[in-house]
Write an enzyme that holds these catalytic residues in place. Structure first.
Site: not given
Ligand code: ZN
Length: 410
Positions: A55, A57, A151, A209, A308
C-alpha cells in the site's frame, strides 16, 4: 547454477544452507557443490524473501517540499492541499518522483508494490497514466500493481465513475475505493456497489481505503464484507487503513472482524501515516488511529502493512524502507512478544504476498522466483530493531542492489 548464495540463514529455518538459482527461479536449497557464474557468501546473514509494500501512493510521493504544510495535520486538509499540485501533475513529473522512491525501495529490499493512483475530476487520468508509465519503465526493478483510486469520492465527484472505467481500460490492475469519504456516510454503500460493478466488468480485484477516520459512525467495512460474500469475491478484496474499527464498541468490532474473516478480506494497516494523521481532534489521551491489528491477527485474518506515504501532504517522512515501516507498525500495534515480532516480519513478506495474490511464486523454496534480500542481521527481530544494510537484493535471479555502510568509531 547461475547464482549460489552460500551460508544463508534462511528466515524461519535453523542452520546455514546454500540457495542455488537457475535463471529467475530457485533451483536448489541445501549443500550445493560446484561452481556458479555468480556466488555470494552470506556468511550466516539473514536471507528473506524480498519485501512487499502492499500500500503506497506513488503519484503523490515527494511533493511534500513543494506544497504548504498540513496545519491541522488531518486527512481532510491533506486531501485539499494537494488539489492545486494534482491539477498540474504531468506523466513525466510522476515518473521522476515515483522512480526515485522505487529505486530507494529496491535498495531497501522491496521488489513488489501495490500503488494507488488518484482518479478524480481534478487530476483526471494523469496519475494513472503516470503510474502505468512507471510500472513499465521500472519493470526490471519493481513489480507494480496499480489501483484506480477515487480519492475524492465517486458520488460527490460526478464524472469519477466514468474516469474509473477509463482508468481500468488504460490498464489499471485493481479497482480502488474511498467509501467513507462520501457525504452523508449512507452514500458509502452505493459507492461500494459501484466499485464492485466496475470490478466485475473488468474481472478485476478490489483494494479500497475503508473507514480511514476515528469516527465510530463510519461503518462501511461491515457492508464491504457482506457485499464481498454476496458477489463471490472472497479473497479478492483488500481493505486498507480501517482506522474506525478501533473506535467501534468492542461487541460491534467483534462482529465486523467475524464478517471480514468470513469474506476472506485482506487487511492492510498503515500506522506510519495514521499515527500522524489520525487522532488530531482528540484531547488527551490521543488515540493511535490504527486498526485492531492484534484482534484481526487473532481471528486469523490476513494482515499486512504499507508505507502509504513518502514526503507528501499526509506524511512528511518515509524512506521506502519496509524494515522502518515494520518497526513503527510493531510499536503502534504493540507487537512486542517474540512470536509477535516474527509475525511483524511475516506481514511484509508472506502476508503481503497473499494480499497481492502472488504467493504461488513467492518465498524461499525450489521453483519459486528468486526475489531475495540478504540482510546484515542475525534474526528478524534484529533486522526490525536495527534496520541494517540490505547487503544484496536479488530480483528474478539477478543481483539488483548492494549496500555496505562504512561506520567507524575513533
Ligand atoms: Zn492510503
Amino acid at each position: 547454477m547461475d547464482l549460489i548464495i552460500r551460508n544463508a540463514h534462511i528466515v524461519g529455518e535453523r542452520g546455514l544452507k546454500d540457495i542455488g538459482v537457475e535463471g529467475s527461479k530457485i533451483a536448489k536449497i541445501g549443500k550445493i557443490a560446484g561452481k556458479a557464474h555468480n556466488a555470494i557468501d552470506a556468511k550466516g546473514m539473514l536471507v528473506s524473501p524480498a519485501f512487499i509494500d502492499p500500500h503506497i501512493h506513488l503519484d503523490k510521493c515527494m511533493i511534500g517540499d513543494a506544497i504548504r504544510p498540513n496545519v491541522s495535520g488531518t486527512l481532510q486538509e491533506a486531501i485539499e492541499i494537494i488539489w492545486d499540485t494534482k491539477r498540474k501533475y504531468t506523466v513525466a513529473d510522476i515518473v521522476k518522483r515515483a522512480g526515485g522512491v522505487i529505486k530507494l525501495a529496491a535498495m531497501n529490499g522491496t521488489t513488489r508494490m501495490r500503488t494507488h493512483a488518484d482518479v478524480d475530476t481534478i487530476g483526471g487520468l494523469t496519475p494513472v497514466k503516470g503510474l502505468l508509465a512507471v510500472k513499465k519503465k521500472f519493470k526490471n526493478i519493481m513489480d507494480i500493481q496499480v489501483v484506480a483510486f477515487p480519492q475524492e469520492g465517486i458520488l460527490r465527484d460526478p464524472g469519477t465513475e466514468e474516469l474509473m472505467r477509463k482508468a481500468m481500460e488504460l490498464g489499471a490492475d485493481l479497482v480502488g475505493g474511498m467509501p467513507h469519504h462520501e457525504r452523508p456516510y449512507s452514500e458509502a454503500r452505493p459507492h461500494i456497489d459501484i466499485c464492485f460493478k466496475i470490478a466485475k466488468e473488468f474481472g478485476a480485484d478490489i483494494d479500497m481505503h475503508v473507514d480511514e477516520t476515528d469516527d465510530p459512525a463510519s461503518r462501511s467495512l461491515k457492508y464491504l464484507a457482506e457485499k464481498t460474500v454476496k458477489e463471490g469475491y472472497q479473497g479478492r478484496v483488500t481493505a486498507g487503513h480501517t482506522c474506525a474499527l478501533a473506535a467501534y464498541p468492542d461487541d460491534y468490532a467483534r462482529e465486523v472482524i467475524r464478517k471480514v474473516k468470513l469474506a476472506n478480506i485482506n487487511m492492510i494497516t498503515n500506522p506510519v501515516t495514521n499515527l500522524v494523521i489520525q487522532g488530531r481532534e482528540d484531547k488527551q489521551p490521543i488515540r493511535r488511529g490504527i486498526t485492531r491489528v492484534k484482534e484481526l491477527l487473532a481471528a486469523g485474518v490476513n494482515v499486512s502493512f504499507g508505507q502509504d506515504c513518502v514526503n507528501d501532504a499526509f506524511y512528511p517522512f518515509g524512506k521506502a524502507d519496509m524494515l522502518e515501516v515494520a518497526n513503527i507498525s510493531a510499536h503502534a500495534a504493540q507487537l512486542s512478544m517474540p512470536d509477535e515480532i516474527e509475525t511483524v516480519f511475516k506481514m511484509m513478506t508472506e502476508n503481503a504476498a497473499r494480499t497481492l495474490r502472488v504467493l504461488d511464486d513467492y518465498g524461499i523454496a525450489v521453483g519459486k522466483r528468486a526475489d531475495l534480500v540478504i540482510i546484515d542481521a542475525a534474526s528478524p527481530k534484529d533486522a526490525i530493531r536495527r534496520q541494517p544494510d540490505r547487503r544484496y537484493v536479488i530480483k528474478g535471479g539477478k543481483i539488483l542492489a548492494e549496500s555496505q555502510s562504512l561506520r567507524k568509531l575513533r
